[in-house]
Design a protein around this motif. Structure first.
Motif, PDB file in Angstrom:
ATOM      1  N   VAL A  96      -4.147   0.864  -5.407  1.00 16.60           N
ATOM      2  CA  VAL A  96      -3.760  -0.252  -4.535  1.00 16.60           C
ATOM      3  C   VAL A  96      -3.812   0.189  -3.079  1.00 16.60           C
ATOM      4  CG1 VAL A  96      -1.917  -1.847  -3.918  1.00 16.60           C
ATOM      5  CG2 VAL A  96      -2.321  -1.278  -6.325  1.00 16.60           C
ATOM      6  N   ASP A  97      -3.259   1.362  -2.814  1.00 17.24           N
ATOM      7  CA  ASP A  97      -3.282   1.907  -1.452  1.00 17.24           C
ATOM      8  C   ASP A  97      -4.712   2.139  -0.987  1.00 17.24           C
ATOM      9  OD1 ASP A  97      -2.528   3.036   0.946  1.00 17.24           O
ATOM     10  OD2 ASP A  97      -2.117   5.009   0.095  1.00 17.24           O
ATOM     11  N   ALA A 143       0.823  -1.207   0.000  1.00 20.56           N
ATOM     12  CA  ALA A 143       0.000   0.000   0.000  1.00 20.56           C
ATOM     13  C   ALA A 143       0.858   1.259   0.000  1.00 20.56           C
ATOM     14  CB  ALA A 143      -0.931  -0.004   1.209  1.00 20.56           C
TER      15      ALA A 143
END
Length: 242
Positions: free
Chosen positions: A74-75, A67
């Motif tokens: 994605v984070d 992340a």
């Protein structure tokens, strides 16, 4: 090596004896030596706590690392999942997981570990975000070092310090959680000694044989405090490096 009696076999004529020279922690309602049961129970309890910390630190660190380094969507996805998990109390989440997995020391350890993933994920993410802004990381990127090589050589080693401290701190918390679940009957089945079920067995004798719960409970407290103290010792060099 340290136990003085058989932790499982009891002597009915010696039941509910107070602490003394023969039985350091006294005996329980079945005549079993409580000190020996605590000594043998430390193997299961500490092993379960170690498994829980390994599960939490490995999974949580991987989530936080991805992340913090990849960022973007994605984070956002990973940390929103972490935020939802944090909203659920850790013990409630552990109870739900161990109910799905089944009873037993290993299942209890895995449940406690999965409930602790969120803490490691947030700490690792924060450290990765801090390290990635350092000049040596930016210099490695400018020089053309591959992205995953930068992650493995520069980001991960320099972000592990606080995670190691958290691991020692969470070890004490894991002992409490494992003992609590064992106290509720989710751990090892009797007569196998485990710190939680040893304390649970004495709850019906608090008025007449308080040593059955007080002395094993004191051991749990001492071990947890020792783990916290060890974490504080590890924290000093990490702070000085930062």
């Amino acid at each position: 090596m340290f136990a003085t009696h058989d932790p499982v076999a009891g002597v009915p004529t010696e039941k509910l004896q107070p602490p003394g020279a023969e039985h350091w922690f006294g005996t329980d309602n079945l005549g079993r030596d409580i000190y020996s049961r605590v000594v043998h129970g430390s193997a299961l309890s500490l092993q379960a706590a170690l498994i829980a910390v390994l599960v939490a630190s490995t999974a949580g660190s991987l989530i936080g690392l991805l992340a913090g380094y990849l960022r973007g969507w994605v984070d956002d996805v990973l940390m929103r999942i972490v935020d939802v998990a944090i909203a659920v109390p850790g013990m409630v989440l552990s109870l739900a997981i161990v109910t799905a997995l089944g009873f037993g020391t290993v299942n209890v350890a895995v449940a406690v570990g999965l409930a602790g993933v969120t803490t490691f994920a947030r700490v690792m993410r924060a450290e990765v975000l801090r390290v990635t802004t350092a000049q040596y990381v930016e210099a490695a990127v400018v020089c053309g070092v591959r992205r995953w090589a930068v992650l493995a050589r520069h980001v991960l080693p320099n972000a592990l310090g606080p995670v190691v401290v958290l691991t020692a701190l969470e070890f004490g918390t894991a002992i409490l959680s494992v003992s609590a679940l064992s106290f509720l009957g989710f751990g090892a089945a009797p007569p196998t000694p485990e710190w939680g079920n040893i304390i649970s067995e004495g709850r019906n004798y608090l008025a007449t044989a308080g040593w059955m719960t007080t002395l094993p409970g004191a051991i749990v407290v001492v071990v947890v405090l020792a783990a916290n103290r060890f974490a504080r010792i590890l924290e000093r060099p990490v702070r000085s490096e930062q």
